[in-house]
Motif scaffolding. Structure first.
Motif, PDB file in Angstrom:
ATOM      1  N   ARG A 103     -13.863  72.940  26.364  1.00 23.52           N
ATOM      2  CA  ARG A 103     -14.665  72.009  27.175  1.00 23.52           C
ATOM      3  C   ARG A 103     -13.901  70.702  27.400  1.00 23.52           C
ATOM      4  NH1 ARG A 103     -20.307  69.019  25.675  1.00 23.52           N
ATOM      5  NH2 ARG A 103     -20.889  68.391  27.803  1.00 23.52           N
ATOM      6  N   HIS A 104     -13.275  70.194  26.346  1.00 27.57           N
ATOM      7  CA  HIS A 104     -12.490  68.960  26.488  1.00 27.57           C
ATOM      8  C   HIS A 104     -11.262  69.191  27.379  1.00 27.57           C
ATOM      9  CE1 HIS A 104     -14.896  67.311  23.184  1.00 27.57           C
ATOM     10  NE2 HIS A 104     -14.359  66.131  23.456  1.00 27.57           N
ATOM     11  N   ALA A 105     -10.534  70.287  27.121  1.00 23.98           N
ATOM     12  CA  ALA A 105      -9.315  70.551  27.893  1.00 23.98           C
ATOM     13  C   ALA A 105      -9.627  70.776  29.364  1.00 23.98           C
ATOM     14  CB  ALA A 105      -8.587  71.762  27.312  1.00 23.98           C
ATOM     15  N   THR A 106     -10.667  71.552  29.642  1.00 26.34           N
ATOM     16  CA  THR A 106     -11.035  71.844  31.030  1.00 26.34           C
ATOM     17  C   THR A 106     -11.462  70.571  31.754  1.00 26.34           C
ATOM     18  OG1 THR A 106     -11.748  74.071  30.389  1.00 26.34           O
ATOM     19  CG2 THR A 106     -12.524  73.249  32.510  1.00 26.34           C
ATOM     20  N   THR A 107     -12.229  69.740  31.085  1.00 25.88           N
ATOM     21  CA  THR A 107     -12.649  68.473  31.688  1.00 25.88           C
ATOM     22  C   THR A 107     -11.446  67.611  32.027  1.00 25.88           C
ATOM     23  OG1 THR A 107     -14.732  68.480  30.439  1.00 25.88           O
ATOM     24  CG2 THR A 107     -14.027  66.384  31.367  1.00 25.88           C
ATOM     25  N   ASN A 108     -10.495  67.509  31.105  1.00 26.48           N
ATOM     26  CA  ASN A 108      -9.330  66.650  31.320  1.00 26.48           C
ATOM     27  C   ASN A 108      -8.433  67.153  32.442  1.00 26.48           C
ATOM     28  OD1 ASN A 108     -10.099  64.892  29.296  1.00 26.48           O
ATOM     29  ND2 ASN A 108      -8.846  65.872  27.723  1.00 26.48           N
ATOM     30  N   VAL A 109      -8.315  68.466  32.560  1.00 26.49           N
ATOM     31  CA  VAL A 109      -7.485  69.016  33.637  1.00 26.49           C
ATOM     32  C   VAL A 109      -8.155  68.812  34.995  1.00 26.49           C
ATOM     33  CG1 VAL A 109      -6.663  71.193  34.613  1.00 26.49           C
ATOM     34  CG2 VAL A 109      -6.217  70.665  32.220  1.00 26.49           C
ATOM     35  N   ARG A 110      -9.471  68.980  35.041  1.00 26.52           N
ATOM     36  CA  ARG A 110     -10.173  68.830  36.316  1.00 26.52           C
ATOM     37  C   ARG A 110     -10.437  67.372  36.682  1.00 26.52           C
ATOM     38  NH1 ARG A 110     -14.422  73.963  35.734  1.00 26.52           N
ATOM     39  NH2 ARG A 110     -12.777  75.514  35.329  1.00 26.52           N
ATOM     40  N   ASN A 111     -10.381  66.508  35.692  1.00 24.14           N
ATOM     41  CA  ASN A 111     -10.544  65.072  35.924  1.00 24.14           C
ATOM     42  C   ASN A 111      -9.415  64.359  35.190  1.00 24.14           C
ATOM     43  OD1 ASN A 111     -11.390  62.495  36.441  1.00 24.14           O
ATOM     44  ND2 ASN A 111     -13.139  62.541  35.035  1.00 24.14           N
ATOM     45  N   PRO A 112      -8.186  64.389  35.748  1.00 23.93           N
ATOM     46  CA  PRO A 112      -7.010  63.886  35.035  1.00 23.93           C
ATOM     47  C   PRO A 112      -7.091  62.411  34.650  1.00 23.93           C
ATOM     48  CG  PRO A 112      -6.367  65.163  36.966  1.00 23.93           C
ATOM     49  CD  PRO A 112      -7.838  64.948  37.067  1.00 23.93           C
ATOM     50  N   ASP A 113      -7.920  61.638  35.339  1.00 27.30           N
ATOM     51  CA  ASP A 113      -8.012  60.205  35.044  1.00 27.30           C
ATOM     52  C   ASP A 113      -9.058  59.893  33.980  1.00 27.30           C
ATOM     53  OD1 ASP A 113      -6.067  59.601  36.973  1.00 27.30           O
ATOM     54  OD2 ASP A 113      -7.558  59.588  38.574  1.00 27.30           O
ATOM     55  N   ARG A 114      -9.694  60.941  33.456  1.00 28.94           N
ATOM     56  CA  ARG A 114     -10.732  60.722  32.443  1.00 28.94           C
ATOM     57  C   ARG A 114     -10.149  60.073  31.196  1.00 28.94           C
ATOM     58  NH1 ARG A 114     -11.902  63.496  27.843  1.00 28.94           N
ATOM     59  NH2 ARG A 114     -13.981  63.158  26.970  1.00 28.94           N
ATOM     60  N   LYS A 115     -10.882  59.076  30.659  1.00 26.79           N
ATOM     61  CA  LYS A 115     -10.513  58.440  29.403  1.00 26.79           C
ATOM     62  C   LYS A 115     -11.325  59.061  28.275  1.00 26.79           C
ATOM     63  CE  LYS A 115      -7.798  55.323  31.342  1.00 26.79           C
ATOM     64  NZ  LYS A 115      -7.915  55.777  32.743  1.00 26.79           N
ATOM     65  N   GLU A 116     -10.747  59.084  27.073  1.00 31.08           N
ATOM     66  CA  GLU A 116     -11.449  59.652  25.924  1.00 31.08           C
ATOM     67  C   GLU A 116     -12.767  58.922  25.703  1.00 31.08           C
ATOM     68  OE1 GLU A 116     -12.257  62.447  23.450  1.00 31.08           O
ATOM     69  OE2 GLU A 116     -10.337  62.404  24.493  1.00 31.08           O
ATOM     70  N   GLY A 117     -13.823  59.706  25.510  1.00 26.91           N
ATOM     71  CA  GLY A 117     -15.150  59.127  25.329  1.00 26.91           C
ATOM     72  C   GLY A 117     -15.993  59.179  26.584  1.00 26.91           C
ATOM     73  N   GLU A 118     -15.340  59.392  27.734  1.00 29.60           N
ATOM     74  CA  GLU A 118     -16.096  59.511  28.974  1.00 29.60           C
ATOM     75  C   GLU A 118     -16.722  60.902  29.072  1.00 29.60           C
ATOM     76  OE1 GLU A 118     -13.450  56.343  31.634  1.00 29.60           O
ATOM     77  OE2 GLU A 118     -13.507  58.455  32.187  1.00 29.60           O
ATOM     78  N   GLU A 119     -17.626  61.060  30.018  1.00 30.06           N
ATOM     79  CA  GLU A 119     -18.462  62.253  30.105  1.00 30.06           C
ATOM     80  C   GLU A 119     -17.639  63.521  30.308  1.00 30.06           C
ATOM     81  OE1 GLU A 119     -22.336  63.748  32.714  1.00 30.06           O
ATOM     82  OE2 GLU A 119     -21.630  61.687  32.834  1.00 30.06           O
TER      83      GLU A 119
END
Length: 271
Positions: A103-119
């Motif tokens: 879930r974390h990896a998929t979110t980060n790949v699909r939203n590369p600008d996501r910061k840790e702690g964000e949705e």
């Protein structure tokens, strides 16, 4: 846009020992390339250098993804940019469930600008997609509740890597001997699963000694590595030849590269 991973004159050392000695390779989105060669020739080193393993020092050349300098990126930035590697010997992460990791990896790949702690991806949406992917790969849903690679058999580790590939859908995937340690049925399933994910939707670099993983993923290009260099490139027929006849012809045709390969093997054995 057609994505392009371009490697030019790549030179890589491990410690003070040269491993890659000027590798040139261009991989385009939708292409499948096989990378073959005898033990110690530098195949895994190429994949690890692309991904930014700290034990592999790039001392020359360049790696570009869609014109961006990959060597300037941190490891996580390379993954977010669309590079993926399925490891020959994946690491266990006790205490981290596969589902949480994905879930974390998929979110980060699909939203590369996501910061840790964000949705993160909404749980309901993620669970639905994960169940669909696992069903497609014929995996029990209980698998997602286990800790990453902790207590996994060799086959389970490789299937976990393929599940990651299915969820992350990178621009380019490097599969480092995904068939090693698997029996014939497991290799067939792995080959079919990679094809089912949609190999035409990404660029694939399949590092392998055999041709079984290529049955459902026939390469447009087969590259032979010897002594840290790509000495020969052909089509799928070259992969078939190497599987049937081995590397005697290659060794005889490129004596300097063979000498370098034997030197690398001797240094590895002495460590």
């Amino acid at each position: 846009m057609t994505h392009v991973l371009k490697i030019e004159d790549l030179r890589v050392n491990v410690g003070d020992k040269p491993i890659l000695r000027g590798v040139n390779l261009t991989l385009r989105h939708g292409e499948t390339h096989a990378l073959m060669g005898p033990n110690g020739s530098g195949k895994s080193t190429l994949g690890l250098a692309i991904m930014g393993h700290p034990g592999y020092e790039v001392v020359g050349g360049s790696i570009e993804l869609d014109g961006q300098d990959v060597l300037e990126m941190e490891v996580d930035q390379r993954a977010r940019a669309g590079l993926f590697m399925a490891f020959q010997r994946p690491m266990a992460i006790p205490g981290v469930k596969m589902a949480d990791f994905l879930r974390h990896a998929t979110t980060n790949v699909r939203n590369p600008d996501r910061k840790e702690g964000e949705e993160l991806i909404p749980m309901r949406e993620f669970r639905k997609e994960l169940k669909e992917r696992m069903a497609h790969l014929r995996m029990d849903t209980e698998f997602a509740r286990r800790y990453v690679n902790d207590g996994f058999s060799g086959g389970e580790m490789k299937r976990a890597e393929i599940l990651q590939l299915a969820m992350l859908h990178p621009k380019f995937a490097i599969l480092d001997e995904t068939d090693s340690g698997l029996d014939a049925d497991a290799v067939r399933l792995a080959s079919e699963s990679i094809a089912d994910i949609g190999r035409e939707k990404m660029g694939l670099l399949i590092i392998t000694h055999h041709d079984k993983l290529l049955v459902h993923n026939p390469p447009e290009y087969t590259h032979v590595m010897l002594g840290g260099r790509l000495v020969e490139t052909g089509g799928k027929e070259l992969a078939e030849e190497l599987h049937e006849k081995g590397y005697d012809r290659i060794r005889a045709a490129y004596p300097d590269a063979e000498a370098a390969n034997q030197e690398m093997l001797a240094e590895e054995a002495a460590v």
